[in-house]
Design a protein around this motif. Sequence first.
Motif, PDB file in Angstrom:
ATOM      1  N   ARG A  62       0.732  -1.273   0.306  1.00  0.00           N
ATOM      2  CA  ARG A  62       0.156  -0.006  -0.259  1.00  0.00           C
ATOM      3  C   ARG A  62       0.889   1.613  -0.210  1.00  0.00           C
ATOM      4  O   ARG A  62       0.648   2.231  -1.024  1.00  0.00           O
ATOM      5  CB  ARG A  62      -1.153   0.350   1.318  1.00  0.00           C
ATOM      6  N   ALA A  63       2.000   1.152   0.654  1.00  0.00           N
ATOM      7  CA  ALA A  63       3.096   2.671   0.550  1.00  0.00           C
ATOM      8  C   ALA A  63       3.405   2.246  -0.822  1.00  0.00           C
ATOM      9  O   ALA A  63       3.665   4.005  -1.305  1.00  0.00           O
ATOM     10  CB  ALA A  63       4.000   2.359   1.576  1.00  0.00           C
ATOM     11  N   TRP A  64       4.257   1.434  -1.000  1.00  0.00           N
ATOM     12  CA  TRP A  64       4.195   1.468  -2.376  1.00  0.00           C
ATOM     13  C   TRP A  64       3.228   2.223  -3.789  1.00  0.00           C
ATOM     14  O   TRP A  64       4.014   3.339  -4.030  1.00  0.00           O
ATOM     15  CB  TRP A  64       4.786   0.006  -3.091  1.00  0.00           C
ATOM     16  N   ALA A  65       2.496   1.709  -3.178  1.00  0.00           N
ATOM     17  CA  ALA A  65       1.228   2.042  -4.032  1.00  0.00           C
ATOM     18  C   ALA A  65       0.850   3.841  -4.016  1.00  0.00           C
ATOM     19  O   ALA A  65       0.871   4.946  -5.000  1.00  0.00           O
ATOM     20  CB  ALA A  65       0.181   1.523  -4.170  1.00  0.00           C
ATOM     21  N   MET A  66       0.971   4.121  -2.669  1.00  0.00           N
ATOM     22  CA  MET A  66       0.215   5.933  -2.757  1.00  0.00           C
ATOM     23  C   MET A  66       1.990   6.663  -2.909  1.00  0.00           C
ATOM     24  O   MET A  66       1.822   7.860  -3.546  1.00  0.00           O
ATOM     25  CB  MET A  66       0.297   5.554  -1.236  1.00  0.00           C
ATOM     26  N   LYS A  67       3.182   5.540  -3.061  1.00  0.00           N
ATOM     27  CA  LYS A  67       4.091   6.292  -2.900  1.00  0.00           C
ATOM     28  C   LYS A  67       4.525   6.919  -4.332  1.00  0.00           C
ATOM     29  O   LYS A  67       5.338   7.385  -5.349  1.00  0.00           O
ATOM     30  CB  LYS A  67       5.156   6.467  -2.695  1.00  0.00           C
ATOM     31  N   GLY A  68       3.564   5.523  -5.638  1.00  0.00           N
ATOM     32  CA  GLY A  68       4.198   5.795  -7.246  1.00  0.00           C
ATOM     33  C   GLY A  68       5.058   4.485  -7.504  1.00  0.00           C
ATOM     34  O   GLY A  68       5.499   4.656  -8.516  1.00  0.00           O
ATOM     35  N   VAL A  69       5.689   3.264  -6.026  1.00  0.00           N
ATOM     36  CA  VAL A  69       7.017   2.641  -6.941  1.00  0.00           C
ATOM     37  C   VAL A  69       5.672   2.249  -7.679  1.00  0.00           C
ATOM     38  O   VAL A  69       6.760   1.243  -8.573  1.00  0.00           O
ATOM     39  CB  VAL A  69       7.340   1.856  -5.323  1.00  0.00           C
ATOM     40  N   LEU A  70       4.617   1.483  -7.751  1.00  0.00           N
ATOM     41  CA  LEU A  70       3.987   0.274  -7.541  1.00  0.00           C
ATOM     42  C   LEU A  70       3.015   1.652  -8.618  1.00  0.00           C
ATOM     43  O   LEU A  70       2.069   2.254  -8.475  1.00  0.00           O
ATOM     44  CB  LEU A  70       3.491  -0.584  -7.691  1.00  0.00           C
ATOM     45  N   PRO A  71       2.577   0.985 -10.272  1.00  0.00           N
ATOM     46  CA  PRO A  71       2.045   1.976 -10.800  1.00  0.00           C
ATOM     47  C   PRO A  71       0.011   1.229 -10.782  1.00  0.00           C
ATOM     48  O   PRO A  71       0.563   0.364 -10.301  1.00  0.00           O
ATOM     49  CB  PRO A  71       2.388   0.872 -11.782  1.00  0.00           C
ATOM     50  N   THR A  72      -0.592   2.443 -10.557  1.00  0.00           N
ATOM     51  CA  THR A  72      -1.620   1.926  -9.740  1.00  0.00           C
ATOM     52  C   THR A  72      -2.852   2.783 -10.886  1.00  0.00           C
ATOM     53  O   THR A  72      -2.607   3.640 -11.570  1.00  0.00           O
ATOM     54  CB  THR A  72      -1.946   2.041  -8.504  1.00  0.00           C
ATOM     55  N   VAL A  73      -4.175   2.508 -10.832  1.00  0.00           N
ATOM     56  CA  VAL A  73      -4.792   2.720 -11.266  1.00  0.00           C
ATOM     57  C   VAL A  73      -5.997   3.304 -10.566  1.00  0.00           C
ATOM     58  O   VAL A  73      -6.547   1.996 -10.265  1.00  0.00           O
ATOM     59  CB  VAL A  73      -5.377   2.277 -13.136  1.00  0.00           C
ATOM     60  N   LYS A  74      -7.271   3.484 -10.276  1.00  0.00           N
ATOM     61  CA  LYS A  74      -8.907   3.765 -10.296  1.00  0.00           C
ATOM     62  C   LYS A  74      -9.428   3.637 -10.614  1.00  0.00           C
ATOM     63  O   LYS A  74      -9.512   3.913 -11.911  1.00  0.00           O
ATOM     64  CB  LYS A  74      -8.722   4.668  -8.910  1.00  0.00           C
ATOM     65  N   LEU A  75      -9.850   2.654  -9.686  1.00  0.00           N
ATOM     66  CA  LEU A  75     -11.027   1.799 -10.899  1.00  0.00           C
ATOM     67  C   LEU A  75     -12.158   1.795  -9.553  1.00  0.00           C
ATOM     68  O   LEU A  75     -12.260   1.684  -8.835  1.00  0.00           O
ATOM     69  CB  LEU A  75     -11.399   0.246 -11.629  1.00  0.00           C
ATOM     70  N   GLY A  76     -13.199   2.918 -10.365  1.00  0.00           N
ATOM     71  CA  GLY A  76     -14.262   2.768  -9.217  1.00  0.00           C
ATOM     72  C   GLY A  76     -13.728   3.333  -7.978  1.00  0.00           C
ATOM     73  O   GLY A  76     -12.798   4.642  -7.991  1.00  0.00           O
ATOM     74  N   LYS A  77     -13.476   2.715  -7.103  1.00  0.00           N
ATOM     75  CA  LYS A  77     -13.618   3.218  -5.446  1.00  0.00           C
ATOM     76  C   LYS A  77     -12.268   2.379  -5.257  1.00  0.00           C
ATOM     77  O   LYS A  77     -11.356   2.883  -4.062  1.00  0.00           O
ATOM     78  CB  LYS A  77     -14.575   3.286  -4.029  1.00  0.00           C
TER      79      LYS A  77
END
Length: 71
Positions: free
Chosen positions: A36-51
């Motif tokens: 979760r920390a990696w995702a929030m810092k941009g270390v892992l690429p994420t996309v938001k789908l809905g909520k």
Amino acid sequence: MELEELDPRGLIGPQQDVETIESWAERNNVAYGVVRAWAMKGVLPTVKLGKRRMVNSALLRGWLLEQEWMA
């Protein structure tokens, strides 16, 4: 179908392009809080789908392949 109606469990498979942070953490044997920390810092690429914030494994694979090619 609205994005909020999307059931992320239906996206899980051996070659999924997006998956929940929880399932990515479990599949890769990494603590949820770390992922979760990696995702929030941009270390892992994420996309938001809905909520939900989903790990974009397709972008991650592309980045890793690019790094391998440059080495």
